[in-house]
Design a protein around this motif. Structure first.
Motif, PDB file in Angstrom:
ATOM      1  N   HIS A  46      14.259  90.503 -57.015  1.00 17.43           N
ATOM      2  CA  HIS A  46      13.497  91.734 -56.997  1.00 17.43           C
ATOM      3  C   HIS A  46      14.600  92.781 -57.393  1.00 17.43           C
ATOM      4  N   ILE A  47      15.607  92.812 -56.655  1.00 18.48           N
ATOM      5  CA  ILE A  47      16.882  93.960 -56.817  1.00 18.48           C
ATOM      6  C   ILE A  47      17.070  93.824 -58.116  1.00 18.48           C
ATOM      7  N   LYS A  48      17.234  92.678 -58.611  1.00 21.28           N
ATOM      8  CA  LYS A  48      17.842  92.715 -60.167  1.00 21.28           C
ATOM      9  C   LYS A  48      16.833  93.411 -61.176  1.00 21.28           C
ATOM     10  N   GLU A  49      15.508  93.127 -60.879  1.00 21.82           N
ATOM     11  CA  GLU A  49      14.644  93.807 -61.550  1.00 21.82           C
ATOM     12  C   GLU A  49      14.542  95.316 -61.572  1.00 21.82           C
ATOM     13  N   VAL A  50      14.799  95.848 -60.402  1.00 26.01           N
ATOM     14  CA  VAL A  50      14.365  97.265 -60.146  1.00 26.01           C
ATOM     15  C   VAL A  50      15.731  98.000 -59.965  1.00 26.01           C
ATOM     16  N   TRP A  51      16.826  97.693 -59.952  1.00 28.38           N
ATOM     17  CA  TRP A  51      18.115  98.226 -59.646  1.00 28.38           C
ATOM     18  C   TRP A  51      18.840  97.974 -61.060  1.00 28.38           C
ATOM     19  N   THR A  52      18.507  98.871 -62.177  1.00 31.97           N
ATOM     20  CA  THR A  52      19.068  98.909 -63.423  1.00 31.97           C
ATOM     21  C   THR A  52      20.226  99.634 -63.674  1.00 31.97           C
ATOM     22  N   ASP A  53      20.520 100.584 -62.841  1.00 28.10           N
ATOM     23  CA  ASP A  53      21.389 101.767 -63.004  1.00 28.10           C
ATOM     24  C   ASP A  53      22.210 101.727 -61.452  1.00 28.10           C
ATOM     25  N   MET A  54      23.441 101.151 -61.590  1.00 19.06           N
ATOM     26  CA  MET A  54      24.151 100.645 -60.474  1.00 19.06           C
ATOM     27  C   MET A  54      24.781 102.194 -59.777  1.00 19.06           C
ATOM     28  N   ARG A  55      24.841 103.190 -60.626  1.00 18.18           N
ATOM     29  CA  ARG A  55      25.575 104.380 -60.067  1.00 18.18           C
ATOM     30  C   ARG A  55      24.613 105.013 -58.982  1.00 18.18           C
ATOM     31  N   PRO A  56      25.229 105.517 -58.011  1.00 16.51           N
ATOM     32  CA  PRO A  56      24.720 106.214 -57.047  1.00 16.51           C
ATOM     33  C   PRO A  56      23.904 107.478 -57.322  1.00 16.51           C
ATOM     34  N   LYS A  57      22.894 107.645 -56.716  1.00 18.16           N
ATOM     35  CA  LYS A  57      21.900 108.716 -57.078  1.00 18.16           C
ATOM     36  C   LYS A  57      22.560 110.226 -57.218  1.00 18.16           C
ATOM     37  N   SER A  58      23.333 110.428 -56.476  1.00 16.42           N
ATOM     38  CA  SER A  58      24.180 111.643 -56.421  1.00 16.42           C
ATOM     39  C   SER A  58      24.983 111.741 -57.823  1.00 16.42           C
ATOM     40  N   LEU A  59      25.737 110.753 -58.264  1.00 22.49           N
ATOM     41  CA  LEU A  59      26.371 110.864 -59.479  1.00 22.49           C
ATOM     42  C   LEU A  59      25.155 110.708 -60.703  1.00 22.49           C
ATOM     43  N   ARG A  60      24.266 110.036 -60.528  1.00 18.24           N
ATOM     44  CA  ARG A  60      23.226 110.296 -61.645  1.00 18.24           C
ATOM     45  C   ARG A  60      22.764 111.603 -61.873  1.00 18.24           C
ATOM     46  N   ASP A  61      22.448 112.141 -60.644  1.00 19.70           N
ATOM     47  CA  ASP A  61      22.217 113.781 -60.670  1.00 19.70           C
ATOM     48  C   ASP A  61      22.994 114.609 -61.437  1.00 19.70           C
ATOM     49  N   ARG A  62      24.203 114.393 -60.853  1.00 20.34           N
ATOM     50  CA  ARG A  62      25.273 115.418 -61.312  1.00 20.34           C
ATOM     51  C   ARG A  62      25.403 115.068 -62.690  1.00 20.34           C
ATOM     52  N   SER A  64      23.329 114.331 -65.045  1.00 15.17           N
ATOM     53  CA  SER A  64      22.063 114.501 -65.656  1.00 15.17           C
ATOM     54  C   SER A  64      22.063 116.171 -65.684  1.00 15.17           C
ATOM     55  N   ALA A  65      22.409 116.604 -64.938  1.00 13.99           N
ATOM     56  CA  ALA A  65      22.381 118.301 -64.641  1.00 13.99           C
ATOM     57  C   ALA A  65      22.860 118.855 -65.908  1.00 13.99           C
ATOM     58  N   PRO A  66      22.261 120.040 -66.312  1.00 10.23           N
ATOM     59  CA  PRO A  66      22.703 120.709 -67.393  1.00 10.23           C
ATOM     60  C   PRO A  66      23.899 121.422 -67.260  1.00 10.23           C
TER      61      PRO A  66
END
Length: 68
Positions: A46-62, A64-66
């Protein structure tokens, strides 16, 4: 190697990082069950299927911020 017949639950933290935890043990602070339970193999699949981006959320948000 030993047979692991325990039941596990998939857990997630505030950074949207996943792990598994044995059912019946208190989930550590900051981690929450996602609703998937079963053998270790089922939970890891299940984790293999749903966790496709291993970066922490805070890093992804940073990232993708304009930029100004």
């Amino acid at each position: 190697m030993f047979d692991d017949d325990r039941e596990y639950t998939v857990v997630i933290n505030g950074e949207e990082q996943y792990s598994i935890w044995p059912v019946g043990r208190d989930v550590p602070a900051g981690w929450y069950e996602v609703g998937t339970r079963g053998s270790k193999d089922i939970c890891l699949e299940h984790i293999k299927e749903v966790w496709t981006d291993m970066r922490p959320k805070s890093l992804r948000d940073r990232m993708s911020a304009p930029t100004s």
